[in-house]
Structures are given as C-alpha cells and as structure tokens.
Design an enzyme around this catalytic site. Structure first.
Site, PDB file in Angstrom:
ATOM      1  N   TYR A  89      48.634  46.219  47.036  1.00 27.81           N
ATOM      2  CA  TYR A  89      48.484  47.550  46.780  1.00 27.81           C
ATOM      3  C   TYR A  89      47.652  48.048  45.503  1.00 27.81           C
ATOM      4  CZ  TYR A  89      49.921  52.597  47.058  1.00 27.81           C
ATOM      5  OH  TYR A  89      49.725  53.938  47.167  1.00 27.81           O
ATOM      6  N   SER A 185      52.923  40.740  48.239  1.00 24.67           N
ATOM      7  CA  SER A 185      53.082  42.299  48.133  1.00 24.67           C
ATOM      8  C   SER A 185      52.611  43.183  49.533  1.00 24.67           C
ATOM      9  CB  SER A 185      52.624  43.036  46.750  1.00 24.67           C
ATOM     10  OG  SER A 185      53.219  44.008  46.790  1.00 24.67           O
ATOM     11  N   GLN A 186      51.761  43.862  49.377  1.00 27.37           N
ATOM     12  CA  GLN A 186      51.334  44.624  50.293  1.00 27.37           C
ATOM     13  C   GLN A 186      50.400  43.692  51.509  1.00 27.37           C
ATOM     14  OE1 GLN A 186      48.486  48.546  50.595  1.00 27.37           O
ATOM     15  NE2 GLN A 186      47.309  46.722  50.150  1.00 27.37           N
ATOM     16  N   ASP A 272      63.387  40.888  41.617  1.00 27.32           N
ATOM     17  CA  ASP A 272      62.072  41.999  42.138  1.00 27.32           C
ATOM     18  C   ASP A 272      62.743  43.314  42.119  1.00 27.32           C
ATOM     19  OD1 ASP A 272      59.893  43.282  43.210  1.00 27.32           O
ATOM     20  OD2 ASP A 272      59.306  41.674  44.577  1.00 27.32           O
ATOM     21  N   HIS A 301      58.250  40.587  40.744  1.00 26.20           N
ATOM     22  CA  HIS A 301      57.506  40.785  41.747  1.00 26.20           C
ATOM     23  C   HIS A 301      56.066  40.059  41.298  1.00 26.20           C
ATOM     24  CE1 HIS A 301      56.023  43.005  45.322  1.00 26.20           C
ATOM     25  NE2 HIS A 301      54.941  43.374  44.627  1.00 26.20           N
TER      26      HIS A 301
END
Length: 321
Positions: A89, A185-186, A272, A301
């Site tokens: 992101y 992540s994203q 996370d 994360h």
C-alpha cells in the site's frame, strides 16, 4: 484471537450471490477494451547484461498499466519460470534496481505498478482514471468508489492484477506453465486475488501478511491504516455503511481464496496490528489447494528476511522444469 483458535477460524462474511459471474463480467470488460502490450527496453546503458523492459499493458477498463519485466542475464528468449509481483500500500513499482533478486537466481520477474499509488515509499508511474468517477473518499484509496462494487478502487486493482497474469502468459520468454504470483501486505492480497481470478494460469502463490482479507472483521479490529480509512470514512458517512460493507464482500480475499488452485505459501505475524493474523487465517483456511503458512510469533507487519530463502526453495521445487 488466541493462536489455537486461528487454525479453525472461518470468516462469517457471507459471499455475494453470483460472485463468479460478477467477476467474469469485470474481466470480460477489461479484455474487450485491451490493446496489445508495449514492451520497451529500459536503460541498457545502465543495466548492461541484465535485460530490463518497461511494459505498458491494459488493465481494468482498458486503462494503461505500467510494469517492469526483468530477466536473468544471458537468458535470451528461453522460456523461464516467471513471478508476477505486486506492491504494498502506498508504493509503486519503484525502479528496476529494487527487483533484481529473482533474476539473479534464474527467475524472470514482472513487477506490476499500482494504479494511483506510488510516492509514499516507492515511486509509481500509473494513474487511476476511474478516480474521476468516484464520489467523496477518505484520503488514500480505501474508500474510493466504495458506494458500489463496480466503481470500487480495489475492483479495478484486482482486475489489473488478473490481467497482468494473462499478459505475462503471452510474453516472449515466459513459460506459461510456470507462473507464480507474490507480494507483501497489499501485494499479498493482490497475489491471492490474482491466483483466484486467473485459474490454472497461476501455479504458485506467495502471499506475505496479506491485506484485503476478512474486511468486515479487520475494519472493526485494528485502528491502523489502511483499514482505519474505511472506519473513519463510515464514521461520518453513515448513510453509506450498508452499501460499503456490501461492496467489500466482492473484493474480500477470504472469499476469493476459495477459488485458488495454485499451491500457496502464506505468512502471518502474530504481533501484526496492521493486518491482524486472524484476517490472514480467514483467507488461508478457505484455500483448498495445497498450502502452508509460516507463522512468526514475534513478528509484526513485516517479512523476516530468513523467510526469503524458504520462498526461493519453494519456487524451485514447484516451478522446476
């Protein structure tokens, strides 16, 4: 959620009726508007023997999406296993120098830029024309067009990801029987979505601490961005709560994961607070294809660097000729 409950947790979110037909319509629209990809050599005077190409291909609505296509030195046009990589992101595709690990170990890599992102921590080169049609939104992209699934930002981005796999399968020098998707992540959420929407074209999926999973739990569980963008937006736009929650069901990777046929390796950090581990398990527990998950008790994360070697071994095992 206690660790012993994670292994059996299933998302309570109900899948929309006709989800497969709805996604087929989105992909068919993109294919109908697509133009042939344009592949241009990039900075040969800088990269020398490392073949780097700047690619423009058609994503959702036929919009131009940029990518890097990087092959191992001396590989010529030999058909190679290829990893389609998606970005976290706020980031864009960055520069080719940021993506040389896989080519140095014998794999080609195709790095998709993220429409409308780039600049927070890595540069991008792709706009989001669909933003012009979106209504009010929280800063960021999480609520852009959230009033209905057809206009939602992540619908466009997931179509881009599936189209990236289709385009890669047709590029010179790609062994279409050995295509993987990956991201953090994203990027991990997009890897899951691409694997779900691309069927047997994807043989292997690496999704690290994936975002975009079990939305309706995540937006009430963590106060960290990006999920907090949705909560903050709906705290004011109360008239959109029902419509927004319905939209999120269409792009929830915990629901799309049921369609994955590729072998999968996921990661979860038990500390996370950006993508809570229960939301990662919500997707993992829906995958019926061969799968494994690496769980890191003291990781937040992020991806422990030691895990990269496991991923390289996994790539070689699954994508071996």
């Amino acid at each position: 959620m206690p660790a012993d409950q994670l292994v059996s947790y299933r998302t309570p979110t109900v899948e929309p009726d006709g989800l497969d037909e709805w996604w087929k319509a989105r992909l068919d629209e993109a294919r109908a508007a697509a133009r042939p990809p344009v592949v241009t050599p990039h900075e040969p005077e800088a990269y020398g023997a490392l073949p780097v190409a700047d690619v423009e291909f058609s994503g959702a609505d036929g919009d131009p999406i940029r990518a890097w296509y990087i092959r191992p030195p001396g590989s010529g046009d030999a058909p190679l296993p290829t990893v389609v990589t998606f970005i976290g992101y706020g980031g864009g595709r960055g520069l080719p120098v940021e993506h040389t690990l896989l080519p140095s170990t014998g794999f080609a890599v195709f790095v998709m830029d993220t429409r409308g992102q780039g600049g927070r921590w890595s540069v991008g080169a792709t706009g989001d024309p669909g933003a012009a049609l979106a209504g009010p939104a929280h800063p960021g992209v999480m609520t852009r067009g959230i009033e209905k699934p057809e206009s939602y930002y992540y619908t466009r981005l997931m179509v881009d990801a599936a189209r990236a796999v289709e385009v890669v399968a047709g590029l010179d020098g790609v062994d279409r029987d050995r295509i993987a998707v990956s991201g953090v992540s994203q990027g991990g959420g997009l890897a899951l979505a691409a694997a779900a929407l691309s069927g047997d074209l994807v043989k292997l999926c690496h999704a690290d601490v994936p975002f975009l999973c079990d939305f309706q739990r995540a937006i009430t569980l963590t106060g960290k961005a990006p999920y907090s963008e949705v909560a903050d937006f709906l705290a004011q736009n109360v008239q959109l709560v029902t419509a927004a929650l319905d939209t999120l069901r269409y792009v929830d990777c915990a629901l799309l994961a049921r369609r994955i046929t590729a072998e999968c390796l996921l990661t979860a950090g038990l500390m996370d607070d950006v993508c809570p581990p229960s939301t990662v398990y919500a997707a993992y527990n829906e995958i019926t294809a061969p799968k494994d998950i690496a769980v890191f008790p003291f990781t937040g994360h992020s991806l422990p660097r030691a895990h990269v070697e496991r991923q390289l071994r996994h790539l070689r095992t699954v994508l071996a000729p």
